[in-house]
Design a protein around this motif. Sequence first.
Motif, PDB file in Angstrom:
ATOM      1  N   GLY A 650     -30.645 -13.784 -50.895  1.00 36.38           N
ATOM      2  CA  GLY A 650     -29.632 -13.793 -51.922  1.00 36.38           C
ATOM      3  C   GLY A 650     -28.448 -14.308 -51.134  1.00 36.38           C
ATOM      4  O   GLY A 650     -27.797 -15.335 -51.529  1.00 36.38           O
ATOM      5  N   GLU A 651     -28.051 -13.561 -50.107  1.00 38.18           N
ATOM      6  CA  GLU A 651     -26.757 -13.863 -49.161  1.00 38.18           C
ATOM      7  C   GLU A 651     -26.701 -15.190 -48.891  1.00 38.18           C
ATOM      8  O   GLU A 651     -25.953 -15.971 -48.901  1.00 38.18           O
ATOM      9  CB  GLU A 651     -26.487 -12.929 -48.036  1.00 38.18           C
ATOM     10  N   LEU A 652     -27.752 -15.591 -48.151  1.00 36.14           N
ATOM     11  CA  LEU A 652     -27.977 -17.060 -47.565  1.00 36.14           C
ATOM     12  C   LEU A 652     -27.950 -18.273 -48.705  1.00 36.14           C
ATOM     13  O   LEU A 652     -27.141 -19.208 -48.365  1.00 36.14           O
ATOM     14  CB  LEU A 652     -29.292 -16.971 -46.840  1.00 36.14           C
ATOM     15  N   LEU A 653     -28.458 -17.910 -49.832  1.00 42.31           N
ATOM     16  CA  LEU A 653     -28.324 -19.022 -50.992  1.00 42.31           C
ATOM     17  C   LEU A 653     -27.008 -18.958 -51.442  1.00 42.31           C
ATOM     18  O   LEU A 653     -26.505 -20.078 -51.917  1.00 42.31           O
ATOM     19  CB  LEU A 653     -29.445 -18.235 -52.129  1.00 42.31           C
ATOM     20  N   ALA A 678     -21.840 -29.261 -40.250  1.00 44.36           N
ATOM     21  CA  ALA A 678     -22.988 -29.057 -39.415  1.00 44.36           C
ATOM     22  C   ALA A 678     -22.703 -27.564 -38.720  1.00 44.36           C
ATOM     23  O   ALA A 678     -23.507 -26.970 -38.618  1.00 44.36           O
ATOM     24  CB  ALA A 678     -22.804 -30.038 -38.273  1.00 44.36           C
ATOM     25  N   GLU A 679     -21.704 -27.161 -38.234  1.00 46.23           N
ATOM     26  CA  GLU A 679     -21.435 -25.863 -37.667  1.00 46.23           C
ATOM     27  C   GLU A 679     -21.735 -24.900 -38.583  1.00 46.23           C
ATOM     28  O   GLU A 679     -22.680 -23.742 -38.287  1.00 46.23           O
ATOM     29  CB  GLU A 679     -19.901 -25.772 -37.296  1.00 46.23           C
ATOM     30  N   ARG A 680     -21.422 -24.825 -40.023  1.00 44.91           N
ATOM     31  CA  ARG A 680     -21.838 -23.871 -41.061  1.00 44.91           C
ATOM     32  C   ARG A 680     -23.253 -23.781 -41.357  1.00 44.91           C
ATOM     33  O   ARG A 680     -23.992 -22.666 -41.329  1.00 44.91           O
ATOM     34  CB  ARG A 680     -20.789 -23.893 -42.138  1.00 44.91           C
ATOM     35  N   LEU A 681     -24.076 -25.016 -41.079  1.00 44.37           N
ATOM     36  CA  LEU A 681     -25.224 -25.070 -41.495  1.00 44.37           C
ATOM     37  C   LEU A 681     -26.091 -24.366 -40.207  1.00 44.37           C
ATOM     38  O   LEU A 681     -27.179 -23.799 -40.586  1.00 44.37           O
ATOM     39  CB  LEU A 681     -25.741 -26.452 -41.877  1.00 44.37           C
ATOM     40  N   GLY A 682     -25.545 -24.852 -39.193  1.00 47.76           N
ATOM     41  CA  GLY A 682     -26.144 -24.276 -37.904  1.00 47.76           C
ATOM     42  C   GLY A 682     -26.015 -22.603 -37.890  1.00 47.76           C
ATOM     43  O   GLY A 682     -26.908 -21.923 -37.508  1.00 47.76           O
ATOM     44  N   LEU A 687     -28.814 -17.326 -38.898  1.00 44.87           N
ATOM     45  CA  LEU A 687     -29.047 -16.175 -39.762  1.00 44.87           C
ATOM     46  C   LEU A 687     -30.346 -16.459 -40.670  1.00 44.87           C
ATOM     47  O   LEU A 687     -31.184 -15.061 -40.747  1.00 44.87           O
ATOM     48  CB  LEU A 687     -27.991 -16.430 -40.793  1.00 44.87           C
ATOM     49  N   HIS A 688     -30.957 -17.331 -40.960  1.00 41.78           N
ATOM     50  CA  HIS A 688     -32.261 -17.430 -41.611  1.00 41.78           C
ATOM     51  C   HIS A 688     -33.640 -17.094 -40.646  1.00 41.78           C
ATOM     52  O   HIS A 688     -34.347 -16.469 -40.872  1.00 41.78           O
ATOM     53  CB  HIS A 688     -32.462 -18.718 -42.336  1.00 41.78           C
TER      54      HIS A 688
END
Length: 725
Positions: A650-653, A678-682, A687-688
């Motif tokens: 849930g936190e990741l979504l 890009a940095e935030r998606l990385g 985290l996933h």
Amino acid sequence: MTKHHPMLLFLGLALLALQPQIAAASRRPPPSPLCPKKCGNVDIEYPFGIGPNCSLSDDFSLECVHDTPQLRLGTDRQQCKDDNDPTGAPLKNSSWTGLDVTELPYRFSDEDNLFVTVGCNVLVLLSGEEEASVDPILNGCISTCFGDGSNIRNGSCTGAGCCEMAIPVGLKSYRLEFSGPLLFNNSWSPDNYNWCSHAVLMEAKSFSFERDYATTDKFFRNKNGTVPVVLNFAAGSEKCKDARMKDTYACVSDHSACVGTADGYVCNCRSGYTGNPYLPGGCKDFDECAPGNHWCQDGMICHNSDGGYDCLCPEGEHKSNKSGVLICEPDLKYKRSYLTVSAIIAIGVTGGIAIIVMSILSSYLVHQRRALADIKRNYFKRHGGLLLYEELNARKSNAFTIYTEATNGFDESNVLGRGGHGTVYKGRVAASDDLVVAIKRCKLMDERNKKEFGKEMLILSQVNHKNIVKLLGCCLEVDVPMLVYEYIPNGTLYQLIHGGSAGANSFASRLRIAHESAESLAYLHSFASPPILHGDVKSSNILLDESFMAKVSDFGASILAPTDEAQMMTMVQGTCGYLDPEYMQTCQLTEKSDVYSFGVVLLELLTGKKPLCLDGPDEGRSLSARFLAAMREDRVDLILDEQVKSEASGELLEEITLLALECLQMCGGDRPAMKEVAERLGGLRKLHQHPWTQDVVELEEVRCLLSGSPESISFEVDATCSSGY
């Protein structure tokens, strides 16, 4: 120092060596013949050298240690448990000062190196500076051990006993700091082995993880205290035109050429010459006619000349062009024969008529051939081919080719796709039947685009990113140019989302593809010179290779950042469902227009729905409009794909939907830059991949780590373990 440098130096990084003093980079006299030419089996070529006055400057001086050439730059750091301390008290944490090549003519190669941490329950923070940014970088690598350690496997470096990550482009300095061992609530105990952890930046292909690396000092012992690291270099920091005015100019050989890079310049021998451009007389004529180098067709005589060669025919034969291939054919010989007068007259008349007809036909064919050659030459000049050809020769580039002929194989069965800029066909390169390529046949262009095409090809030929479809070359001897790209076999992201296999459509795969696509767009915006705007970001322009890695495509001669208002007002392009609403109002294409379109692609990955549905009500046709309404009404989970909801936390979504919301802001100024996206998606991808970090670090603390604010992060340390030295 950049990816475009033609030479890479593989150096041994001494783990326990001292940081050298940086010497002034002044050019020395040519090296003495007594200077060593080899270290072990490795040839040492100038500007590098071993020993005093054997290199271009002190920055290029090497040491030969155990038959291995090494450049000593800094120290490695490891932390180990002290079994001789009866109190079990830990040693005080200390930071490794790392490596700093800011003042040296080197940069760490982001393509060939990686950052590695091995050990159990340890966090290593890497901080440093990169060439293209004034902001410091901060990344973390966590290596853990759980239970009986059965999750630690040979060859697997995904967080269990081993952690690895890529390094930024243009990294010029870095330092490491250990934090650990971390205390986890599990049955695994660190007292059952000789506890050691290691961290190092090293050559990627030289590292292969073994299970014992996590629990012993085998990794350190195997390498004898050293590991290789790949450094890109430049001969000087000036631009070519400035370097030529100085007495420190390194390209001293006749027939040498200066090749500019983002951080300075390097030297090459000009076309037709080979050797060492850094030495007087170092560039020698390349003998194209030597055995093994024979560049003429069989049966022809190769004649070498200074800087070139010529293919001649034996006596009694002449050159002939057959289907674009130059060959030798025998000359016509007439034999005397005794004929009657009538036969001679008949033959004479017939022959005369034949000669007249042949002369007329030959004259017509020659005229047509010259006219066709003139047309091709005019097309080549009109599209900027002369400028492109000269610059590529000076740059000695082997990665970009100007093709001089195109076959007529543009059959409908070979069509890979059609777009706003042209049609893409599947084809092969004539010189290599094994090389499958994608050929984009451009649509008609206006006069301005034709004149600027060659200049723009020069810029696009230097685009080199693993997540961008590589432009291999172009053909300019036609009315509209044709672009030759690498062939990507697994179709488009659009096909994968809206009809692909479930395995390749997992949330982890979607998040990886989103991150890779964002990285490529960030490269075009932030690291290309000049910056490149895609202008038509959509899932059907993101291709997938054999391993389903994302490759952004379909950026051509209309994508360079516009330089004046007139250009901005005429660059109306894009695809419905992805178009930036601010762009629709102003007709001004900016980097934030690509950010908005990428936000729609991110929604496709999260929802599995198409960006535009014409069957529904007006307010529900646009996927972005439905998403924004769902976010306002706090019911975004209703439009998310079921597989995404089942596989992501849930936190990741929450984080990734907030990122999509920021990308889709109506005002471009409120959207993040692609580099930040890009940095935030990385960070979300890491985290996933490592959900266990939530047992130790709260989500907000991970956000701080990813955004470069490590002061808010705290870890609980086992009091029985000691820190590094």
